[in-house]
Each structure stands twice: as C-alpha cells, then as structure tokens.
Design a protein around this motif. Structure first.
Motif, PDB file in Angstrom:
ATOM      1  N   ALA A 108       0.823  -1.211   0.000  1.00 52.53           N
ATOM      2  CA  ALA A 108       0.000   0.000   0.000  1.00 52.53           C
ATOM      3  C   ALA A 108       0.858   1.263   0.000  1.00 52.53           C
ATOM      4  O   ALA A 108       0.585   2.219  -0.748  1.00 52.53           O
ATOM      5  N   ARG A 109       1.893   1.286   0.828  1.00 50.56           N
ATOM      6  CA  ARG A 109       2.728   2.484   0.923  1.00 50.56           C
ATOM      7  C   ARG A 109       3.437   2.781  -0.400  1.00 50.56           C
ATOM      8  O   ARG A 109       3.577   3.938  -0.797  1.00 50.56           O
ATOM      9  N   HIS A 110       3.896   1.738  -1.082  1.00 53.70           N
ATOM     10  CA  HIS A 110       4.621   1.940  -2.341  1.00 53.70           C
ATOM     11  C   HIS A 110       3.684   1.922  -3.564  1.00 53.70           C
ATOM     12  O   HIS A 110       4.152   2.075  -4.690  1.00 53.70           O
ATOM     13  N   ARG A 111       2.400   1.683  -3.331  1.00 57.88           N
ATOM     14  CA  ARG A 111       1.395   1.660  -4.402  1.00 57.88           C
ATOM     15  C   ARG A 111       1.774   0.639  -5.485  1.00 57.88           C
ATOM     16  O   ARG A 111       1.799   0.934  -6.680  1.00 57.88           O
ATOM     17  N   ILE A 112       2.031  -0.576  -5.027  1.00 58.24           N
ATOM     18  CA  ILE A 112       2.442  -1.650  -5.928  1.00 58.24           C
ATOM     19  C   ILE A 112       1.613  -2.898  -5.662  1.00 58.24           C
ATOM     20  O   ILE A 112       0.975  -3.033  -4.613  1.00 58.24           O
ATOM     21  N   VAL A 113       1.646  -3.821  -6.616  1.00 56.42           N
ATOM     22  CA  VAL A 113       1.148  -5.181  -6.427  1.00 56.42           C
ATOM     23  C   VAL A 113       2.363  -6.049  -6.125  1.00 56.42           C
ATOM     24  O   VAL A 113       3.431  -5.859  -6.720  1.00 56.42           O
ATOM     25  N   LEU A 114       2.241  -6.981  -5.222  1.00 58.03           N
ATOM     26  CA  LEU A 114       3.395  -7.750  -4.786  1.00 58.03           C
ATOM     27  C   LEU A 114       3.887  -8.761  -5.818  1.00 58.03           C
ATOM     28  O   LEU A 114       4.942  -9.362  -5.626  1.00 58.03           O
ATOM     29  N   HIS A 115       3.147  -8.956  -6.894  1.00 57.59           N
ATOM     30  CA  HIS A 115       3.567  -9.930  -7.906  1.00 57.59           C
ATOM     31  C   HIS A 115       3.192  -9.424  -9.283  1.00 57.59           C
ATOM     32  O   HIS A 115       2.294  -8.587  -9.443  1.00 57.59           O
ATOM     33  N   GLU A 116       3.884  -9.919 -10.285  1.00 61.52           N
ATOM     34  CA  GLU A 116       3.533  -9.619 -11.667  1.00 61.52           C
ATOM     35  C   GLU A 116       2.267 -10.378 -12.041  1.00 61.52           C
ATOM     36  O   GLU A 116       1.836 -11.297 -11.329  1.00 61.52           O
ATOM     37  N   VAL A 117       1.660 -10.040 -13.170  1.00 67.27           N
ATOM     38  CA  VAL A 117       0.392 -10.660 -13.589  1.00 67.27           C
ATOM     39  C   VAL A 117       0.571 -12.170 -13.713  1.00 67.27           C
ATOM     40  O   VAL A 117       1.453 -12.656 -14.433  1.00 67.27           O
ATOM     41  N   GLY A 118      -0.257 -12.905 -12.981  1.00 66.69           N
ATOM     42  CA  GLY A 118      -0.247 -14.357 -13.070  1.00 66.69           C
ATOM     43  C   GLY A 118       0.984 -15.027 -12.516  1.00 66.69           C
ATOM     44  O   GLY A 118       1.191 -16.228 -12.731  1.00 66.69           O
TER      45      GLY A 118
END
Length: 241
Positions: A142-152
């Motif tokens: 949330a703080r870095h505004r990222i998803v923890l993994h690439e798509v799939g």
C-alpha cells in the motif's frame, strides 16, 4: 476459559471492527516483555489502554538470537519455555484472555503454536480462536502503491536468513521479512521496495535499484531506530530482466 488471538497490525489505527469488538469482550490481555524498556510491549499497553483492558506482563524467556547453527532447536526451546510461562498466567486468571499479535497471526509469529501447545497439554482447558490483522506485506504494498507480484506470477515470502537460499533456488520475486542487513550482496541489479516500522510514526520508505539505495536504507534504519527504539523492516525484491 477462552483465548482470543488477535491481529492488531501496528496498533489502534489498524484494528478491524471485528478485533475491536473482541477486545471489548476480553477480561485481560497477556504479553511477553523482553526487557524493561521494551517499546513493543509499551505499544501493546497503548492498545489495551484504549479499551480499558488490563495487560498482564510475562517475562520473556531467554532465547539464543545469534543465528545459532541449530536455529530450529533454539526456537523450539524458547517456545517450550513460553508455553510454561503463559500457561501459568492463564491457569491463575481464567476468564477470556487476549493475545495481541503484531501484523497478522498467520505470518512469522509464534502465538498460534504456543496457544495450541497449551491447549494440547490439557493443564488449562481452553478454547481459542483467531482474528486476522493487517500484515507488513500488505502495508508495504500500500505504501509503495504496488502489487506484490507480476500478472499471473507467484510471490515467495521468506525470512531474511533464508533469502540467499531462495535466490539460489530460482525465486525472482520475494517478500523478505525482517530484512536487516542479510543477503543483499550480489543483488545490486534487482529492484527493491523497502519499508521499516510500517504504519507507525517512525515509518521509513525506500525504493529503487538495490545497488543505488543501500546507503539510503542504512540511513533510514538509523532514523527509525532513533525515533522508535526498534526496527522491523520488510522488503519486496524483484529480479530485473
């Protein structure tokens, strides 16, 4: 008696409504105190004060924290000593007890194992349940505004002491818990999103190429420790290319 294992994130601002309601129904909370100036124990006391809940202090048994050769055995000995210490309090007090877990009880925390062991010994008949909390990986994303993994793609979660092993096995997208100074050598070309004391007033964030940001991380760790007296850090590491 009843034990409620409650994920509290990093304090009152992270409590879910479900956990808040559970705290209102408890008779007291139990927590280990590692030393006299245990800042994390003080933060737990702050949660209890917000709910007018007594906090019972249990001196934390000694543990070998110098990464011994037989790490598993050292932790098992520590857990057994904690079982005895907490069981004594529960037997004396009865009622409904809360165990306040930083982050979420499912991730790198021993409370569930300890309470299960107490129940299994049969000296204190008890029932227990678990309510989730906000964990460090969630806050980091949330703080870095990222998803923890690439798509799939998968994400591998590891303690820092197992980072090198994970990289050598081919993992290329890792959430590293309690990062410290472990294992970043040789990963200079990887991308990193790092956070310390997430969700607190001493929060620190750094992101970038590992080789570029290591000095910034050292400085951020120093600031976090000066402000809070402790550091808990988490990072996402991702191989480039």
């Amino acid at each position: 008696m009843r034990v409620r294992i409650l994920g509290i994130g990093m304090g009152p601002g992270h409590l879910t409504r479900e956990v808040a309601e559970a705290l209102e129904g408890c008779d007291y909370a139990v927590a280990a105190r590692k030393r006299r100036d245990d800042d994390l124990f003080a933060l737990r006391r702050g949660v209890c004060d917000a709910f007018d809940l007594p906090l019972v202090e249990v001196p934390d048994p000694e543990r070998d924290r110098d990464d011994p050769a037989d790490y598993g055995a050292a932790v098992a000995d520590w857990h057994r000593a904690r079982v005895v210490a907490f069981e004594r309090v529960l037997a004396e007090r009865g009622g409904t007890a809360a165990f306040l877990v930083w982050g979420d009880p499912s991730l790198y925390d021993s409370t569930l194992r300890i309470v299960s062991a107490i129940a299994g010994r049969g000296n204190v008949p008890l029932d227990y349940d678990v309510l989730p909390g906000i964990g460090a990986p969630q806050l980091l994303a949330a703080r870095h505004r990222i998803v923890l993994h690439e798509v799939g793609s998968p994400v591998h979660i590891t303690p820092a002491r197992r980072l090198r092993e994970a990289v050598e096995s081919g993992q290329d997208n890792l959430v590293v818990m309690l990062t410290g100074r472990h294992g970043l050598e040789g990963l200079e070309e990887w991308s990193l999103w790092w956070g310390a004391n997430l969700g607190t007033d001493s929060e620190e964030l750094v992101a970038g190429r590992v080789g570029d940001v290591l000095p910034r991380i050292e400085e951020a760790r120093r600031r976090a420790r000066e402000r809070a007296g402790w550091v808990m850090d988490t990072a996402l590491l991702r191989r480039n290319g």
